[in-house]
Design a protein around this motif. Structure first.
Motif: not given
Length: 497
Positions: A82, A84, A135-136, A139, A158, A177-178, A181, A185, A192
């Protein structure tokens, strides 16, 4: 005759293939690119130059292979992930893309989110512990360190979804992919997690979710003019490269494991149901309703590249020298943690170690020790995957590192598990083409597209040697961890100075 196009953007290079309905590769294209490391622990790509630039170049190289008797029926894309990539409302990147687990910048943010949400709760809901792969936390790093970029961000892209947006204008992301994250997710809900997403990336509108087997949109007039693709061509939702590559190798049944030999080593096992484990990644798969258990090493082929550059000898010479060295590399043992380690350690400050070195050791012994160290890392991950509910019924070897056979031979001997090597090793791009065929209504059979070419069986004599080494591989990290962390911090200090 229908033809399908697959394009993959990797860490250090991009590939594309044109494939007919029977799985025959009609043409292929490859393109190398650089990865930026502006600071220790920061690993980035310029999305416009690397992702889109490579995509256009690869497509324009492949399209002349079409003839009057063929019709381009679908396009599939994949890319590193993943990642960003913050973008404005038109999908224009606002900064270079922050890459996957090799980028370790968000350690503080990982600790914060673990404290706020609870490590057990994250594992239960997201399926995966927070690590440099997630990913989180990145962010939150972006909001803290580059608030002007965060405040302007309207889209989260992405690699694959950036290409899909450039091609079709659609703002989508695939479920696999999600599911990387974390903690944004919900694995069980296949959607989500809005409360945790808002807490992690407040105010960011998240993309619509699709499966990689679905069409996301069609090539726009502007994209057709830029790429040479026909306007209206169906484009899949895309996915992460390693999962597309597993698909290309026919890793679709429970207990089947892909071992991807590349810049990083990656393992994906298909599982019947999720088994969240604190040392592994549990994700959604490529096919609707599927799950996978995944593991990834931070550096693998990157180490062999480093040794090639350091010694000034090409791969052909190094492999030939290493092949003459008996198992055990003359009493050398290497920890392949040159950029920290992802699974199963989740330690961004782990560092490489070469133990047992003397002035009598040769270049070939050092190179073989690198291959053996990576193989011990694969064995370590497989052992943890089994404890997490995996079955390891079958290993399938893919990626550039299978060429020549020495690396796959060493991994098979260290793990004691046979490896199937498929006929086609073009990788994720072939999986992308297959997904495009599925998404557009065809029913291609993977066994026809990419049959097994050979199987590497373990050598019991070599396995006995590696069985003696493996406990020392496992204990060497523990013995050197404190020193490795000190040295990692010293390196950061030197850059700050």
């Amino acid at each position: 005759m229908h033809v399908y196009l697959g394009v993959d953007i990797g860490t250090s290079g991009s590939k594309g293939v044109l494939v007919d309905a029977r799985g025959r590769v009609l043409a292929r294209a490859d393109r190398a690119h650089e990865t930026a490391q502006p600071l220790p622990g920061h690993v980035e790509h310029d999305a416009e130059a690397v992702w889109w630039g490579d995509f256009v170049a690869v497509v324009r190289e492949l399209l002349p292979a079409l003839d009057d008797g063929t019709e381009l029926a679908g396009l599939g894309v994949s890319g590193i992930g993943p990642t960003l990539l913050p973008a404005d409302g038109n999908g224009r990147p606002l900064r270079p893309a922050i890459l996957y687990g090799v980028d370790t910048r968000a350690g503080t943010e990982i600790d914060e989110l673990n404290a706020e949400l609870g490590e057990d709760a994250i594992l239960a809901r997201a399926g995966t512990p927070l690590s440099s792969q997630a990913v989180g936390p990145k962010w939150r790093w972006l909001a803290r360190h580059e608030p002007e970029v965060f405040d302007r961000t309207e889209m989260f892209l992405m690699c694959s979804s950036y290409l899909v947006h450039r091609l079709t204008g659609e703002y989508v992301l695939d479920h696999h992919s999600a599911s990387q994250c974390d903690p944004m997710y919900d694995l069980a809900a296949a959607d989500w997690a809005p409360d945790w997403a808002e807490r992690t990336a407040p105010g960011i509108t998240l993309p619509r979710l699709l499966w990689p087997t679905e069409v996301a949109g069609r090539v726009s007039a502007a994209a057709a003019a830029a790429t040479g693709l026909p306007e209206g061509l169906p484009v899949t939702a895309g996915t992460v490269d390693a999962w597309a590559e597993a698909t290309s190798a026919g890793v679709t049944g429970a207990g089947e494991v892909m071992v991807m030999y590349g810049t990083t080593m990656f393992l994906i096992e298909v599982i019947d149901r999720p088994h969240p484990h604190p040392a592994m990644w549990t994700t959604r798969g490529v096919v609707p309703g599927s799950f996978t258990l995944a593991a990834g090493m931070a550096t693998s082929g990157a180490i062999t590249n480093w040794l090639r550059d350091l010694t000034g000898e090409g791969f052909t010479g190094l492999v030939a020298e290493a092949a003459e060295v008996p198992p055990g590399s003359g009493g050398l043992l290497l920890l392949p943690y040159f950029a920290g380690e992802r699974t199963p350690l989740f330690d961004p400050d782990a560092r490489g170690v070469l133990a047992g070195l003397t002035t009598g050791h040769t270049r070939g012994e050092v190179y073989r020790a690198a291959l053996e160290g990576i193989a011990h890392g694969v064995r370590h991950n497989l052992e943890v995957m089994r404890s997490a509910g995996g079955g390891t019924k079958r290993l399938v070897a893919v990626g550039g590192g299978v060429q020549g056979g020495l690396w796959t031979r060493i991994v098979t001997d260290v793990t004691g598990v046979p490896q199937d090597v498929p006929e086609q090793t073009v990788g994720a791009a072939l999986g992308d083409a297959w997904l495009a065929a599925v998404a557009t209504g065809a029913e291609p059979r993977l066994r026809d597209w990419n049959p097994v070419a050979r199987t590497v069986e373990p050598d019991p004599v070599a396995r006995e040697v590696y069985d003696r080494f493996h406990p020392h591989y496992r204990s060497l990290y523990t013995a050197t961890r404190e020193t490795a962390h000190f040295l990692a911090d010293e390196r950061r200090r030197s850059y700050r100075a």
